[in-house]
Scaffold this motif. Structure first.
Motif, mmCIF file in Angstrom:
data_model
loop_
_atom_site.group_PDB
_atom_site.id
_atom_site.type_symbol
_atom_site.label_atom_id
_atom_site.label_comp_id
_atom_site.label_asym_id
_atom_site.label_seq_id
_atom_site.Cartn_x
_atom_site.Cartn_y
_atom_site.Cartn_z
ATOM 1 N N ALA A 433 0.844 -1.191 0.000
ATOM 2 C CA ALA A 433 0.000 0.000 0.000
ATOM 3 C C ALA A 433 0.882 1.244 0.000
ATOM 4 C CB ALA A 433 -0.912 0.002 1.224
ATOM 5 N N GLU A 437 -2.520 5.196 2.304
ATOM 6 C CA GLU A 437 -3.504 4.213 1.843
ATOM 7 C C GLU A 437 -3.650 3.104 2.867
ATOM 8 O OE1 GLU A 437 -4.288 1.245 -2.008
ATOM 9 O OE2 GLU A 437 -2.321 2.164 -1.695
ATOM 10 N N ALA A 438 -4.884 2.812 3.246
ATOM 11 C CA ALA A 438 -5.131 1.758 4.228
ATOM 12 C C ALA A 438 -4.921 0.386 3.606
ATOM 13 C CB ALA A 438 -6.546 1.865 4.782
ATOM 14 N N MET A 484 -2.639 2.286 8.308
ATOM 15 C CA MET A 484 -2.174 3.258 7.330
ATOM 16 C C MET A 484 -0.877 3.878 7.831
ATOM 17 S SD MET A 484 -1.954 6.780 6.618
ATOM 18 C CE MET A 484 -3.217 7.655 7.531
ATOM 19 N N SER A 485 0.055 4.101 6.936
ATOM 20 C CA SER A 485 1.323 4.736 7.273
ATOM 21 C C SER A 485 1.463 6.021 6.465
ATOM 22 C CB SER A 485 2.490 3.796 6.970
ATOM 23 O OG SER A 485 3.730 4.451 7.183
ATOM 24 N N ASP A 486 1.883 7.107 7.117
ATOM 25 C CA ASP A 486 2.087 8.338 6.358
ATOM 26 C C ASP A 486 3.504 8.373 5.790
ATOM 27 O OD1 ASP A 486 3.785 9.119 8.416
ATOM 28 O OD2 ASP A 486 2.344 10.490 9.333
ATOM 29 N N THR A 494 -6.669 1.725 11.448
ATOM 30 C CA THR A 494 -7.860 2.117 10.691
ATOM 31 C C THR A 494 -9.084 1.313 11.105
ATOM 32 O OG1 THR A 494 -6.478 2.724 8.798
ATOM 33 C CG2 THR A 494 -8.831 2.403 8.387
#
Length: 636
Positions: A433, A437-438, A484-486, A494
């Motif tokens: 991902a 994006e989850a 989710m990772s930024d 999530t």
């Protein structure tokens, strides 16, 4: 030195270089390549190296948590270890009682080193004493959820092949066991009651523990010879999608590893005082609470959660580290404000837990004057854990920059929400991902990160693994959670993926609930799932129900049936009466549209009902009932 250990060596080298001072140009290059959190990454990696070094030392020298406890007894025998209500127990007090109980159990002759015993206890000193006794004998200990009843409780006892059950004196515990005593007797399982029971005689099949006059001196360590780090230390039950709770195997290595990470990264010292109101059968309370207190030599206060008295107890015990799950924080905030909110004679330096939602994070810290929140991610059977060390609102930690470059044990994969399976490319590898994006989070398995598995068949354990993720032959643990990772590598929870949902701090397996519901007269089929409720953490249970033709459902009877067979948190709060339940081509129930529509009377044309605890029945879900639910006025 194993290959899996080398990243930690490189981390130690990087830390040493940082201490000695990198050339300015070199430091600038590393920050450009790995991001502005380079120093934090180095510190985290070095701390991980030290934790692993400790684990390797303990493994080599056969040092287990019970040995650590007994060393605390020798070093600080008169230090208060446990606070409970108005009682205080020193390390020596608990050790002596643990020795007496262990000798009592040993005298029976049925339990040998590496056998299994179960504990059915409330949050009281008896839990600690019985765990100590079992550990001194080298037993595998199964922690039973004291909310379980009848067939579910019997299943858990049988699943761990226990030879004895140690039950507390509380009438609720004895009443839960009494109906299944004939089954336990047939299986040859002994039932010992620990603590003085007011109502005697005990039911046939229960034996009162008698430790008066039993020697309290330490048992020789040779009693548990043969136990190794990879052996099971405890069984902790986790709800899955296969029906009844599954016992997750937690090895000695992982028991020590988890509390070592917390003690190191959160900075726990022997002067700290924990306050734990989560059930001790829960991995958060036992692993992060009790085990960490033993490892660090600090004091632990235990109790039962009450939002009205929680902070009074924090002041009473002078606790400076509290434990939570998200619901606890919300319940505390829901209490009327008091003049003494956030006022203590000591400093509350840390709140440690999981599930704290961003919308109440800052308010919780500010109102109750918490120095720092340490939000974590982890699960009983999960081989990794992540801790937010930076108090970044909403995050469960960070896995990026230099940490990801050297370790890279976590990945977030694109997945099909309907099937809960990772999406693969043309070569059969999983697709990662993108930041923001989850996707489903997986953790790489290697010599350090173990999946100990469940006490279940191979097929059940295999379901938790994802193979060929990045390359042919690799194996990852499937967390079953959407994360989710930024771009900086901060991780955000999530949602839970799959059939199991979480409500009131407990995991609920939909198939177990459906099994109970389908047994009620007149119900042909049911599909159970979790739905979001405004203002509430987790998901409440809801069931789509198909009736036999011509049946008028007995709503009050269904309420009695469900609440007598299941804990109240597992009972569906909402019913949706429907003519048919849609399935996949392989005849599996589909839930996505049901979850999306929830109990919205504007979207759902089917008749809806709500579990009314006050009226002890299911009632029609109309506008007035819906308004009470949304306003938080209905008991859920």
């Amino acid at each position: 030195m194993s290959a899996s250990f080398s990243p930690y060596r490189r981390a130690a080298g990087a830390a040493a270089a940082a201490v000695l001072g990198l050339p300015v140009l070199g430091a600038a290059y590393l920050r450009l390549k790995y991001g502005p959190r380079l120093t934090d990454d180095i510190a985290e990696l070095y701390a991980s190296y030290l934790v692993l070094k400790r684990l390797k030392y303990m493994e080599k020298n056969h040092i287990f948590m019970i040995d650590v406890f007994e060393s605390r007894v020798k070093e600080t025998p008169d230090k208060t270890f446990l606070l409970y209500q108005d009682e205080k127990y020193t390390f020596s007090d608990l050790d002596k009682e643990g020795n007496r109980l262990a000798r009592f159990m040993q005298s029976d002759g049925r339990l040998l080193c590496k056998d299994s015993a179960a504990i059915l206890m409330l949050n009281d000193p008896g839990f600690l004493v019985t765990w100590l006794a079992c550990s001194k004998l080298g037993l595998k200990t199964a922690f039973l959820n004291y909310n379980l009843k009848s067939s579910a409780l019997l299943h858990c006892i049988k699943a761990c092949t226990v030879r004895a059950v140690l039950v507390g004196k509380d009438k609720r515990l004895l009443s839960a066991l009494e109906p299944i005593l004939p089954d336990l007797q047939k299986l040859g399982i002994k039932v010992w009651v620990y603590g003085k029971v007011d109502a005697l005689p005990l039911p046939a099949g229960m034996v009162q523990v008698m430790t008066w006059g039993v020697a309290s001196d330490p048992l020789p360590k040779s009693v548990r010879d043969g136990v190794i780090m990879d052996d099971v230390s405890v069984y902790i039950f986790t709800s899955g999608t296969t029906g009844f709770p599954k016992p997750a195997k937690v090895s000695h290595f992982r028991s020590i590893g988890g509390c070592s990470i917390m003690s190191s990264q959160v900075g726990i010292s022997s002067s700290d005082i924990f306050y734990v109101t989560l059930p001790l059968y829960h991995s958060m309370a036992f692993g992060m609470g009790l085990m960490t207190s033993i490892l660090s030599g600090c004091t632990i206060a235990i109790g039962t959660f009450s939002p009205k008295t929680f902070w009074d107890d924090v002041r009473k015990y002078r606790a400076n580290v509290i434990f939570y799950i998200g619901e606890i924080c919300r319940y505390l905030l829901a209490q009327p404000k008091r003049p003494d909110d956030g006022q203590y004679e000591h400093k509350v330096k840390a709140a440690f837990g999981l599930g704290l939602r961003p919308d109440i994070w800052v308010e919780f810290e500010k109102r109750f004057n918490i120095a720092q929140v340490y939000e974590m991610y982890g699960a009983t059977e999960c081989p990794m854990m992540s801790i937010n060390l930076e108090d970044k609102v909403g995050s469960v930690g960070r896995h990026g920059g230099l940490v990801k470059a050297l370790m890279n044990f976590l990945e977030i994969l694109k997945c099909d929400i309907e099937t809960a399976e990772p999406i693969r490319d043309a070569n059969g590898m999983c697709i990662l991902a993108a930041p923001g994006e989850a996707g489903i989070m997986v953790s790489r398995l290697d010599e350090i990160h173990h999946f100990d598995g469940y006490m279940a068949d191979r097929k059940t354990n295999e379901k938790k693994l994802v193979r060929d993720v990045k390359k042919k032959g690799d194996v990852y643990f499937n967390t079953g959670d959407l994360m989710m990772s930024d771009k900086e590598g901060y991780l955000y929870f999530t949602d839970r993926l799959g059939d199991t949902f979480r409500w009131k701090g407990e995991n609920v397996a939909t198939t177990e609930v459906a099994h109970v519901m389908n047994a009620f007269p007149g119900i042909l089929e049911s599909n159970v799932y979790g739905v979001q409720v405004p203002g509430q953490e987790g998901r409440a249970g809801m069931a789509a129900v198909v009736l036999n033709k011509g049946v008028n459902l007995n709503l009050k009877g269904l309420f009695e049936h469900m609440t007598s067979a299941l804990p109240i948190y597992a009972c569906p709060k909402f019913l949706r009466m429907t003519d048919e339940i849609s399935t996949t081509t392989t005849f599996k129930h589909t839930k996505t549209s049901l979850v999306k529509e929830g109990f919205d009377i504007n979207l759902v044309s089917d008749p809806l009902y709500f579990l009314d605890v006050a009226e002890k029945t299911y009632v029609v879900l109309d506008d007035s009932v819906l308004r009470r639910i949304v306003a938080g006025q209905a008991r859920l």
